[in-house]
Design an enzyme around this catalytic site. Structure first.
Site, PDB file in Angstrom:
ATOM      1  N   ARG A 108      45.424  60.168  24.453  1.00 56.72           N
ATOM      2  CA  ARG A 108      44.647  60.235  25.757  1.00 56.72           C
ATOM      3  C   ARG A 108      43.346  59.458  25.494  1.00 56.72           C
ATOM      4  O   ARG A 108      42.217  59.726  25.966  1.00 56.72           O
ATOM      5  CB  ARG A 108      44.564  61.552  26.243  1.00 56.72           C
TER       6      ARG A 108
ATOM      7  N   LYS B 297      38.952  45.121  31.292  1.00 60.25           N
ATOM      8  CA  LYS B 297      40.200  45.211  31.702  1.00 60.25           C
ATOM      9  C   LYS B 297      41.222  44.999  30.665  1.00 60.25           C
ATOM     10  O   LYS B 297      41.246  44.095  29.613  1.00 60.25           O
ATOM     11  CB  LYS B 297      40.325  43.846  32.614  1.00 60.25           C
TER      12      LYS B 297
ATOM     13  N   GLU C 176      36.252  28.659  31.443  1.00 58.25           N
ATOM     14  CA  GLU C 176      35.776  29.937  31.816  1.00 58.25           C
ATOM     15  C   GLU C 176      33.906  29.824  31.811  1.00 58.25           C
ATOM     16  O   GLU C 176      33.308  30.572  32.572  1.00 58.25           O
ATOM     17  CB  GLU C 176      36.143  31.032  31.091  1.00 58.25           C
TER      18      GLU C 176
ATOM     19  N   LYS D  37      28.869  37.742  33.198  1.00 61.57           N
ATOM     20  CA  LYS D  37      29.898  38.472  33.487  1.00 61.57           C
ATOM     21  C   LYS D  37      29.569  40.071  33.646  1.00 61.57           C
ATOM     22  O   LYS D  37      29.878  40.826  34.314  1.00 61.57           O
ATOM     23  CB  LYS D  37      31.231  38.418  32.605  1.00 61.57           C
TER      24      LYS D  37
ATOM     25  N   GLU E  27      35.873  46.542  40.593  1.00 65.49           N
ATOM     26  CA  GLU E  27      36.333  45.459  41.396  1.00 65.49           C
ATOM     27  C   GLU E  27      36.575  45.817  42.787  1.00 65.49           C
ATOM     28  O   GLU E  27      37.568  45.357  43.376  1.00 65.49           O
ATOM     29  CB  GLU E  27      37.604  44.701  40.831  1.00 65.49           C
TER      30      GLU E  27
ATOM     31  N   ARG F 279      32.973  41.944  42.034  1.00 65.51           N
ATOM     32  CA  ARG F 279      33.523  41.288  40.840  1.00 65.51           C
ATOM     33  C   ARG F 279      34.793  40.502  41.239  1.00 65.51           C
ATOM     34  O   ARG F 279      34.968  39.742  40.246  1.00 65.51           O
ATOM     35  CB  ARG F 279      34.030  42.632  40.293  1.00 65.51           C
TER      36      ARG F 279
ATOM     37  N   ASN G  87      36.778  35.782  39.956  1.00 65.02           N
ATOM     38  CA  ASN G  87      38.124  35.146  40.108  1.00 65.02           C
ATOM     39  C   ASN G  87      37.988  33.602  40.604  1.00 65.02           C
ATOM     40  O   ASN G  87      39.305  33.178  41.123  1.00 65.02           O
ATOM     41  CB  ASN G  87      39.077  36.033  40.965  1.00 65.02           C
TER      42      ASN G  87
ATOM     43  N   HIS H   2      40.900  31.161  40.115  1.00 64.90           N
ATOM     44  CA  HIS H   2      41.880  32.089  39.495  1.00 64.90           C
ATOM     45  C   HIS H   2      43.246  32.120  40.167  1.00 64.90           C
ATOM     46  O   HIS H   2      44.214  32.251  39.935  1.00 64.90           O
ATOM     47  CB  HIS H   2      41.643  33.523  39.097  1.00 64.90           C
TER      48      HIS H   2
ATOM     49  N   HIS I  62      46.480  30.592  38.844  1.00 62.51           N
ATOM     50  CA  HIS I  62      47.533  31.812  38.448  1.00 62.51           C
ATOM     51  C   HIS I  62      48.837  31.210  39.075  1.00 62.51           C
ATOM     52  O   HIS I  62      49.921  31.088  38.487  1.00 62.51           O
ATOM     53  CB  HIS I  62      47.348  33.052  39.036  1.00 62.51           C
TER      54      HIS I  62
ATOM     55  N   HIS J 234      45.830  29.062  30.571  1.00 60.39           N
ATOM     56  CA  HIS J 234      45.083  29.785  31.632  1.00 60.39           C
ATOM     57  C   HIS J 234      43.721  29.132  31.774  1.00 60.39           C
ATOM     58  O   HIS J 234      43.404  28.960  33.055  1.00 60.39           O
ATOM     59  CB  HIS J 234      44.753  31.118  31.143  1.00 60.39           C
TER      60      HIS J 234
END
Lengths: 371, 371
Positions: free
Chosen positions: B125, B147, B189, B230, B240, B244, B248, B251, B255, B270
């Site tokens: 945990r 993330k 990026e 960032k 987000e 936030r 993207n 993106h 994607h 990417h």
């Protein structure tokens, strides 16, 4: 919505939530859901056994409230609390096209609560969830505190999260469908709260346990007092840095007994292990001169009165070797850096965390119990 | 410990942490570890490729500092970011007898960072973790923001956690071992941060990109400014809910392009998808009359200058059908309730979140790009 007889608030800052307790409140699930999450969809995670008994009520309630929902039904039993169960449940929730703002409803006992709470915590990096615990054990124990997780080949609950639900609905009428043995096992955890630090609650249980078993108003009161007791401890120590360990009274011995029986529910279930473990913790405390033996006698008398096992010999099948128990005790995750930590007591409802317990003392004590 | 040239503090209350940036600071890993966690053991999670290049340095550093550690080596590439990779890594960490107070060290690029951060978040945990990102992309992107996660059959990053590291060590000398194409992809990026809301940084990049590629002091500065950009967004909106989403930029298109190429790294990686996606976002903004076309020209010119693709036609292989791209766009997790959300711009470094974008407008725009 007036079937709620008791409400326990779990105070955790922005993650605080309510536990609503009352007879037949499962049929109000949809209305509570709509109040809290007016624009969300729901995915119910349950198991085959619980689905047969209570899914219709839950579905009707959501349907009447106009909540759009899906259902994921897992195999019953501890085996769903596994990597494979996690994958199956995650994929099923993703199949149902849930978005991050949607809600997981965990409808079931501790296994479903632990699994569904974990799934909710990881789908799209976190969906919210509601717990609808359907066993006494899960109503008084796993629905408070946010511990979620699965078992692995290395042991129980080794992979998981701290993840708090947004609401808990504890329908006490649902408990009428439990097997007597499962109800009794859950009662072991109720008694534990008295033995941790509430001697008055233990005394109240001695005088009122029949009403709890028969479904009188004492049942809601006992559940509320248990949840409040756990909530108080959790609020003070959410991530088990310290005092939360008191909740493990009876659990190190109990887990070892479950382990030696290979988690065979025919021989022993969790609450029974805790009952025997609590007696052992009291006896060992008496052995160390910490606690009067009369306290142990009183604990044994009450647990026997409700029909719980109180001695290792009460477990059917062969008695374990002491080294097997010692191995399980050493593996218990409450072990830190090789030294043993136990929850011991100085009297009725006077438990405390005892670190650096000498393994040889435990071994000698257990050897006597295994004769 | 004086190789650190820049420090970026990510402010997240009790979960705040530092990103240390500098040439050859990987060899100080052990000392930083010992300072932060004097009594803990470490488990390094890395992949075969990174292990071949940098594991010796990391191990020597831990060894010299007297840190007891284990190593878990995953297969390289995106396939380790999967249910099976998660199980393998969790079991390996449990095999190494790590306790809850011990520390995961993620040594690798984005895949290892996402996987190891997830593993750290769920073992017992929650163990704490250190990120040692070894690619430009992971240094400026995935090491900030917490993330973590894995891919499933339903899509990328659909199962995971928000889990913040306790320290990030960004060794800029390590980037000298990257393939030029991977360095360029990471640079996409870096440029993004300028285009989101820092036109002065974009201009600085136009004038200083060669130093970044050649390993001059501009490299540390660019990484620090990217991480700071960032960090500012993440601190304001950790989960987000809102701003936030600006991160993207490029993106959703990117994607979709990665998806139509079936994540075949031979065709597109990417950062390349993000580069083309940023150009598309600027062109589409111009199409809607939001932004001057001259801004798009300037963006294209700079990305081409460093060697990045800027047009769907730059992707080798067959051009996709528009409906395939639209399907991927609709599946993107930034979709909410069926309406499309895009990050668009009103000028250089003036991005904003645009909700309820009409799918037909996107379709018509993409059709022209696919001729």
């Amino acid at each position: 919505m007036d079937n709620v007889s008791n409400t326990v608030r779990v105070e955790l800052g922005t993650r605080s939530y309510d536990i609503l307790i009352g007879r037949s409140i499962l049929s109000d699930l949809g209305r509570y859901f709509k109040d809290l999450f007016p624009h969300s969809r729901a995915v119910i995670i349950t198991d085959q056994t619980v689905a047969g008994l209570h899914l219709d009520t839950a579905e009707s309630s959501l349907h009447e409230a106009g909540v759009d929902y899906s259902v994921v039904i897992m195999a019953p039993g501890e085996k769903s609390k596994s990597y494979q169960g996690l994958i199956k449940a995650c994929d099923a929730v993703l199949d149902s096209k849930m978005e991050r703002g949607d809600i997981v409803i965990a409808l079931g006992g501790g296994v479903i609560g632990d699994l569904a709470g974990f799934v909710a915590g990881v789908i799209r990096r976190g969906m919210r969830f509601i717990q609808v615990p359907t066993t006494l054990l899960s109503q008084v124990d796993s629905s408070v505190g946010g511990k979620t997780g699965i078992n692995t080949g290395h042991g129980k609950n080794l992979v998981g999260l701290f993840n708090q639900p947004h609401l808990v609905l504890a329908d006490t009428a649902v408990l009428d469908t439990l097997k007597p043995r499962d109800f009794k096992a859950g009662y072991g955890e109720v008694a534990k709260y008295g033995l941790i630090n509430q001697p008055d609650f233990f005394e109240w249980l001695e005088n009122n346990w029949q009403g709890i078993f028969e479904g009188g108003p004492e049942r809601e009161e006992a559940i509320a007092r248990s949840c409040q007791a756990k909530a108080d401890v959790v609020a003070a120590d959410e991530h088990e840095a310290n005092q939360r360990a008191l909740l493990n009274l009876g659990h190190t011995f109990g887990h070892a007994l479950e382990g030696m029986a290979e988690y065979d529910a025919e021989r022993i279930v969790h609450g029974e292990g805790v009952a025997i473990g609590m007696v052992l913790a009291h006896e060992f405390s008496a052995r160390l001169g910490l606690c009067d033996l009369a306290v142990t006698d009183r604990v044994v008398a009450h647990l026997q009165q409700v029909g719980l096992p109180t001695h290792i010999r009460d477990i059917p099948g062969q008695l374990p070797k002491v080294e097997l128990l010692m191995d399980y005790i050493a593996q218990d995750k409450k072990v830190s850096r090789g030294s043993l930590t136990f929850i011991l007591t100085r009297g009725l409802g006077q438990s405390f965390v005892k670190k650096d317990v000498e393994p040889d003392l435990i071994r000698a004590f257990l050897e006597e119990k295994l004769v």
